[in-house]
Every structure is written in C-alpha cells, then in structure tokens.
Write an enzyme that holds these catalytic residues in place. Structure first.
Site, mmCIF file in Angstrom:
data_model
loop_
_atom_site.group_PDB
_atom_site.id
_atom_site.type_symbol
_atom_site.label_atom_id
_atom_site.label_comp_id
_atom_site.label_asym_id
_atom_site.label_seq_id
_atom_site.Cartn_x
_atom_site.Cartn_y
_atom_site.Cartn_z
ATOM 1 N N GLU A 330 0.829 -1.199 0.000
ATOM 2 C CA GLU A 330 0.000 0.000 0.000
ATOM 3 C C GLU A 330 0.866 1.253 0.000
ATOM 4 O OE1 GLU A 330 -3.689 -1.617 2.800
ATOM 5 O OE2 GLU A 330 -1.964 -0.638 3.719
ATOM 6 N N CYS A 331 0.590 2.176 -0.881
ATOM 7 C CA CYS A 331 1.164 3.516 -0.888
ATOM 8 C C CYS A 331 2.696 3.469 -0.817
ATOM 9 C CB CYS A 331 0.553 4.351 0.231
ATOM 10 S SG CYS A 331 0.682 6.133 -0.056
#
Length: 451
Positions: A330-331
């Site tokens: 994620e991210c």
C-alpha cells in the site's frame, strides 16, 4: 447486553488547533492518576494513533463511519473502553468536516452523535477577542451535536480569565486551558506530524504536557463529563474462519514503513496469521519461511538512500514477488516495489519509476471496484479505502477503479492472482472478505511449498 463505556471526544475548530496536543496531555495526565484508558482516532489517520499508543502502551483504534457501520463503531467502543476507566476519542480536521467536504458524514460530529459521546471543542483563540464567542456559538448551534464544552489551547495563564469569560458567552462550559509548552512541541512534515518513534525524548515531552494539563485543565470535570455518556450495546466479536496451521505473514515495520491500522493487523491474526515483523531498512532479507508479505505505507522517500543501499533486502523482496509470494503493498509499500524512487533503486518488483511531487495527489476517501479477479477479490467486488500521498508513479495501475464520493473516478493498483500494489490504503473492516482471501492465498502458497 449494554455496558458502561465512559467516553469523551475532543473535536476541533479545524486542523492545527491542537487536538493531538490536548489529547496527549489529557491521556498522560489521567494515566498518572491511575485511570484505565483507551484511545481512539476519528477517521483514517495513522500518525495520531501512534502517539496515543506511545502514551498508553496499547494500540489506539481508528473509528471511521465511512469504513464502519454505526453498530461496529459502538461495539468497538463498548469492547475496548474499561468500564471503570475512560475512552478518549480524538477528532479529525474541523468538528463538522466530513466526506467530500460538503457534509458532516464520517466527521467528528457524526461520530459523537452516533455513539453518544460528549464532545469538547479545542480552540486556539489567536488573534481573536469577542469574535471567539461568535465562533463558538456557531459551532454549538450549526447542527445537532453533543458539544458540552471548550478547551482553550495555546493560551497563557495570564490571558486565560479574559478568554474564559468570552468563551462562556457561547453557552458552552470552559474546561480550562493548555498553555504553549515549547519543550513539548511535536514537529510536522508533508504528511502531518513526524511519527512517535522518531522523537527520542517523547516520554519527557508527554510528561511536560501532562504537567501543563494538571495545572490548567479541569481533569475532574472532564472525567465527570465522560461518565455522563450512555451505556453502549456490546456485541460479541465475530468468529472468523481460522486457517490451520497458522500462516506466517511478513509485515514491514520500521521508520520507513509504519502506516498500519491496528484493526487490520488484528484481523489477520484472528484469521490464523502469525505476523512476523521485519525491517527493509535493517534486515538483510525477508524472514525465513513466510507465506505472505504486507508492505504498509510510511515514508520510504525519507529513507530512499538507505533502502537503496540494502541491496540484499531489495533482491529478497523482488525474488519473492517474482515467485508469486502473496503480497499487499500500500502507498509507500507500493513505491518500494518500483524500480526507482526519486532516482534511487528500489526492489524492482514492478518495472515502474516513482517520485515525490510538491503537491498532494488525488486524496481522500474512495471506493475501489475490482476490474478483474485478483489476490483480494473477484471482478466487480468493492472495498472502501483512502489515499493520501505526494507520490507519483509512472503507472499507477488499472486493477481497480477508484471512485470518490463526488463521483470522480480513476484507475489504480497493479493486481495479479498473488499481488495487490497501489496507492489506496485498505481497511479490511470495510470488506472482511479481502483479508480472508489474502490469508487463504497465503495458505495455498504454504501448501504448495510444503510438499
């Protein structure tokens, strides 16, 4: 069954009014009195709960009415607040600021109404005098709310009587003040405050805030207000399908990768996952014998040179992804899988390049709809998520379609049968099947490699 859950919400007039500072001061002051405590954060924030956790030594939880049903929020409070203690909820942004900026949905006000939480407004009356009364009157009367008082932040002891008299004209009770405490200041950066782990003398700073709280805040009055909250319905925790024997999931946790919801990690554990912490900064390779990988968000851009220098770890991650190890990135974790970040070599699991821009990219709440079958779900299935980043990828992916509450859409995330890698942060409580599918894919990996 109903149970007592004394609780208080600290809202704010807007970002920067000092909600986190006041929350930390209260938590440490009440902790020093021996009161059992639980802390919560309204909204999808990662950093503020780290500070709550640093005070209490137990995880702070996010309460988010965009991700969670009202019954889930109330049950979480009932389950975690000690009946003989206090629950403290820190608000987000301004008290009424909710989804899309035009409603109070999922705002601190909405959360307080839903869960019957008495609310106190933190205000910093810089550059104001009588206008403060008008501002507070507006907050009190704007919409249905549970506002019961005010805390004046950044006010000196000498000026407190002046501001208290003005604030009381709004009809709200004033529960004291917190003066500026220069030696307890917490610095910030592009994504908000620096993280708790980065402040070496954090406990000293927390104690100085508590000293100020003991001098300036009505601690007994605030505790009494919290105890006026009505009992909450306690629902039994959901029994999740356990994978047996447990799978082992490597979770990146260090200064570069530290953005995780406590509820996400707890859900994976409840499904039968043993979470094995490791550091892409410090360790030479992934932990041995893991069946999955979770690379959360954080600040890889601040540590890009060190991440690049750890060649063996980069090769370990790249090789694991290539072999099909089930992985969520994620991210910041997504950026680590790129070929480069700001010109520094990263894991190279994806043939992409990323850089940090000088402006916030599309951000806020989104709903993700799968464009095809993948690690986490089937085509067409959905989960609510959020984005908050300055990073730009040469290809953000097209495995999901992100849709903001205002209707704006864009493609995002790289997906395969064993990979989710994208900028959106997932909250598993918004669709528990995503977490279960991940753990099941980890179990399938283990089964193939145990034979």
């Amino acid at each position: 069954m109903k149970r007592n859950a004394p609780r208080l919400l600290l809202g704010g007039t807007g970002s920067g009014c000092g909600k986190t500072t006041v929350t930390l001061a209260l938590l440490r002051a009440w902790q020093r009195q021996g009161i059992p405590l639980a802390a919560f954060k309204c909204g999808p924030d990662y950093i503020d709960p780290m500070f709550h956790t640093a005070v209490l030594g137990v995880p702070s939880r996010n309460l988010d009415l965009y991700f969670m049903e009202e019954t889930q929020v109330c049950a979480a409070l009932a389950r975690r607040i000690p009946p003989d203690g206090l629950g403290v909820v820190e608000g987000a942004m301004g008290f009424y600021d909710g989804v899309s900026g035009t409603t109070d949905t999922a705002s601190a006000a909405h959360l307080a109404r839903t869960a019957g939480i008495p609310a106190v407004l933190v205000v910093r009356p810089k550059g104001q005098s009588l206008s403060l009364a008008a501002e507070l009157h507006g907050f009190r009367t704007f919409a249905e709310n549970t506002l019961a008082g005010v805390i004046l932040n950044g006010v000196s002891a000498a000026m407190y009587p002046f501001y208290r008299t003005i604030a009381e004209r709004s009809g709200l009770r004033v529960y004291g003040f917190l003066p500026p405490v220069a030696e307890a200041a917490i610095p910030d950066r592009h994504l908000g405050l620096v993280t708790a782990a980065e402040i070496k003398d954090l406990q000293y700073r927390l104690d100085r805030l508590a000293d100020a709280a003991e001098q300036g805040l009505d601690l007994a009055g605030l505790a009494a207000l919290a105890r006026t909250a009505p009992p909450l319905e306690e629902h039994p925790e959901q029994i999740l399908p356990l994978v047996s024997p447990p799978v082992r999931i490597a979770v990146a946790q260090d200064s570069a990768f530290c953005f995780y919801y406590a509820d996400n990690l707890e859900r994976l554990s409840a499904l039968g996952a043993e979470l094995v912490r490791f550091s892409p900064l410090e360790d030479a390779s992934l932990p041995e014998g893991v069946d999955g990988l979770y690379l959360g968000g954080g600040y890889p851009e601040l540590y890009a040179e060190r991440l690049a220098a750890n060649v063996s770890m980069r090769e370990s991650v790249r090789g694991a992804i290539a072999r099909g190890l089930p992985a969520i990135a994620e991210c910041g974790g997504f950026q680590y899988l790129h070929r480069t970040l700001n010109g520094f070599p990263m894991a190279g699991a994806l043939p992409l390049d990323a850089h940090i821009s000088d402006r916030l990219q599309p951000f806020g709440y989104v709903e993700l709809t799968a464009a095809r079958d993948n690690l986490l779900c089937r085509k067409g299935e959905r989960i609510r998520a959020h984005e908050f980043h300055y990073g730009v990828s040469s290809d953000a992916g097209d495995g999901f379609t992100a849709c903001k509450p205002n209707g704006r859409t864009w493609p995002c995330a790289h997906v395969t049968d064993t990979l989710y890698a994208g900028y959106p942060h997932l909250y598993f409580g918004a669709n528990p099947d995503f977490a279960e599918n991940f753990v099941q894919k980890c179990a399938a990996w283990r089964g193939k490699h145990d034979t």
